[in-house]
Write a protein that holds these residues in place. Sequence first.
Motif, PDB file in Angstrom:
ATOM      1  N   SER A  36      64.361  35.766  47.150  1.00 34.25           N
ATOM      2  CA  SER A  36      64.155  37.169  47.217  1.00 34.25           C
ATOM      3  C   SER A  36      65.192  38.460  47.956  1.00 34.25           C
ATOM      4  O   SER A  36      65.843  37.907  48.650  1.00 34.25           O
ATOM      5  CB  SER A  36      62.730  37.541  47.838  1.00 34.25           C
ATOM      6  OG  SER A  36      62.450  39.068  47.969  1.00 34.25           O
ATOM      7  N   ALA A  37      65.560  39.374  47.100  1.00 25.64           N
ATOM      8  CA  ALA A  37      66.294  40.497  47.572  1.00 25.64           C
ATOM      9  C   ALA A  37      65.863  41.087  48.718  1.00 25.64           C
ATOM     10  O   ALA A  37      66.562  41.785  49.517  1.00 25.64           O
ATOM     11  CB  ALA A  37      66.721  41.299  46.469  1.00 25.64           C
ATOM     12  N   TYR A  38      64.536  40.946  48.950  1.00 23.03           N
ATOM     13  CA  TYR A  38      63.727  41.801  49.818  1.00 23.03           C
ATOM     14  C   TYR A  38      63.541  40.934  51.237  1.00 23.03           C
ATOM     15  O   TYR A  38      62.769  41.622  52.268  1.00 23.03           O
ATOM     16  CB  TYR A  38      62.581  42.240  49.455  1.00 23.03           C
ATOM     17  CG  TYR A  38      62.757  42.914  48.037  1.00 23.03           C
ATOM     18  CD1 TYR A  38      63.837  43.973  47.982  1.00 23.03           C
ATOM     19  CD2 TYR A  38      62.180  42.503  46.738  1.00 23.03           C
ATOM     20  CE1 TYR A  38      64.340  44.291  46.707  1.00 23.03           C
ATOM     21  CE2 TYR A  38      62.715  42.894  45.324  1.00 23.03           C
ATOM     22  CZ  TYR A  38      63.585  44.004  45.626  1.00 23.03           C
ATOM     23  OH  TYR A  38      64.167  44.410  44.177  1.00 23.03           O
ATOM     24  N   THR A  39      63.895  39.958  51.557  1.00 26.00           N
ATOM     25  CA  THR A  39      63.568  39.261  52.670  1.00 26.00           C
ATOM     26  C   THR A  39      64.526  39.860  53.852  1.00 26.00           C
ATOM     27  O   THR A  39      64.144  40.015  55.103  1.00 26.00           O
ATOM     28  CB  THR A  39      64.614  37.781  52.789  1.00 26.00           C
ATOM     29  OG1 THR A  39      63.642  36.977  51.629  1.00 26.00           O
ATOM     30  CG2 THR A  39      64.355  37.006  53.981  1.00 26.00           C
ATOM     31  N   TYR A  40      65.874  40.542  53.390  1.00 26.32           N
ATOM     32  CA  TYR A  40      66.694  41.331  54.415  1.00 26.32           C
ATOM     33  C   TYR A  40      66.043  42.417  54.828  1.00 26.32           C
ATOM     34  O   TYR A  40      66.152  42.733  56.012  1.00 26.32           O
ATOM     35  CB  TYR A  40      67.954  41.649  53.778  1.00 26.32           C
ATOM     36  CG  TYR A  40      68.781  42.668  54.414  1.00 26.32           C
ATOM     37  CD1 TYR A  40      69.395  42.106  55.478  1.00 26.32           C
ATOM     38  CD2 TYR A  40      68.992  44.033  54.243  1.00 26.32           C
ATOM     39  CE1 TYR A  40      70.287  42.816  56.465  1.00 26.32           C
ATOM     40  CE2 TYR A  40      69.593  44.793  54.733  1.00 26.32           C
ATOM     41  CZ  TYR A  40      70.409  44.287  55.969  1.00 26.32           C
ATOM     42  OH  TYR A  40      71.349  45.260  56.964  1.00 26.32           O
ATOM     43  N   MET A  41      65.184  43.083  54.006  1.00 27.28           N
ATOM     44  CA  MET A  41      64.437  44.209  54.431  1.00 27.28           C
ATOM     45  C   MET A  41      63.359  44.125  55.650  1.00 27.28           C
ATOM     46  O   MET A  41      63.382  44.701  56.516  1.00 27.28           O
ATOM     47  CB  MET A  41      63.570  44.788  53.139  1.00 27.28           C
ATOM     48  CG  MET A  41      64.439  45.350  52.297  1.00 27.28           C
ATOM     49  SD  MET A  41      65.128  46.923  52.913  1.00 27.28           S
ATOM     50  CE  MET A  41      66.798  46.522  53.201  1.00 27.28           C
TER      51      MET A  41
END
Length: 494
Positions: free
Chosen positions: A102-107
């Motif tokens: 997921s691209a949104y783990t970093y968020m």
Amino acid sequence: MNSLDLIVFFIYIGGIALFGGSFFKKSRTSSSYTMGNNDIPGWVVTMSIFATFVSSISYLALPGNAYQSNWNALAFSLSLPIASLIAVKYFVPLYRKINSPSAYTYMEQRFGAWARIYVSLCYLLTQLMRIGTILYLLALTLNAIVGWDMVTIIIFTGLVVSIYSMLGGITAVLWTDAIQGIILIVGAVVCVGFILFNMPEGPGQVFEIAAENDKFGLGSFSLSLTEPTFWVVLVYGIFINLQNYGIDQNYVQRYMASKSDKEARKSALIGGLIYLPISAVFLFIGTSLFAYYHSAATLPIELQDIDKGDSVFPHFIVNALPAGITGLMIASIFAAGMSTISTSFNSSATVFLTDYYNKYFKKTASDKEGMRVLYISSAIISVIGIVIAIAMINVKSALDAWWKLSSIFSGGMLGLLLLGLFSKTKNVKGALIGVLVGILVIVWMSLSGTLFGEDSLGASFHTYLTIVFGTAAIFLVGFLISIFNKKTDEIYEN
């Protein structure tokens, strides 16, 4: 369409479906379904990134824009080298290091669970509208060409794409994207060649007529913020493409499917840069069509209304191209749309599994359960997308408004990412306040004309600048708060 065109078209549809489904055995685990098996060639990922940039919207809209006006839209493409270089330096290494589907783990790592939910929800909503819009446009195009029922076309196209993308996972999506990218390039080049060599006075006549009517202009170079000048479109393109590269699951998943960090950076750079010359080819098609039709004694009655620029390419495909080539061109339009839809199906299912099911429903889910969730969520997303597309047939204006708003709201995604990259503290408070301020700016710019009249300050800026101001507000407010709270806030260790 005659029999040969139909044969070419259905061979393409059937071939893509069978080819995508053939990767079923390689996508039996949730990891292989979402990130591949580390065996996908670099050129395939590169072409897939390119195909993700191109949708049936741009395939029809760019020639339409050039036919109606000039090459102002090329300013958007000229922003890609800037966005590509930033992506290669900052975004690709970041996501490869995190190593999450997921691209949104970093968020969440950066600002907490609320940021992950906010950004992933924005993504899912925009993808649903994107799927519906493209399915609708594909059906509208084929209905205009062959007269088939739009609902039938929408359901058929949606089911075909959902089946092969579900069976083959990200591997099928990447390989079919690559093939579809090649088909749409070949179709565009063939079309250009046909127009040039069918001009009454030869290929040079295209350039003569285009030059006489200033068709190669890039738009106004003034500093006005109320019109789509060259600078406004360029800045808009930079922000949109930074958003694509930096926080869009469709692109981040391709970084993760690459064999190595080097391959990921190379694919991100070249995949974006390919779009620049190909978009110029699309624009040249529009310019060539202007010359082609205006070189005749009488303009076809269907094209006498200059506002119908988007219909000029389909009209040419149906009425001017020889048998077989018409089928190829329609296949090219479908290639552009299907590559975008398949990407949205797979990436949206990946986000649902990674950002919601594994986080809040069952953290210790088995791989078998994960695959079940991916299949079910893909099916649900495809059904919703089909329903949205069908709804657009009758209530297109209302859904157009929602599509515009959902696209605009995604500006908050890029603002948060930039804040996370360039703020040195954890800055949760700054991020939250920044998002709230950014949303207020976006709402103000989007609705000022409706609520306060076209002469209000918010309505005086061109709509392209909404994502620019919204993103800037989130970043600047959040960054300033991080400076004021530097003594009390914890340092973020990347």
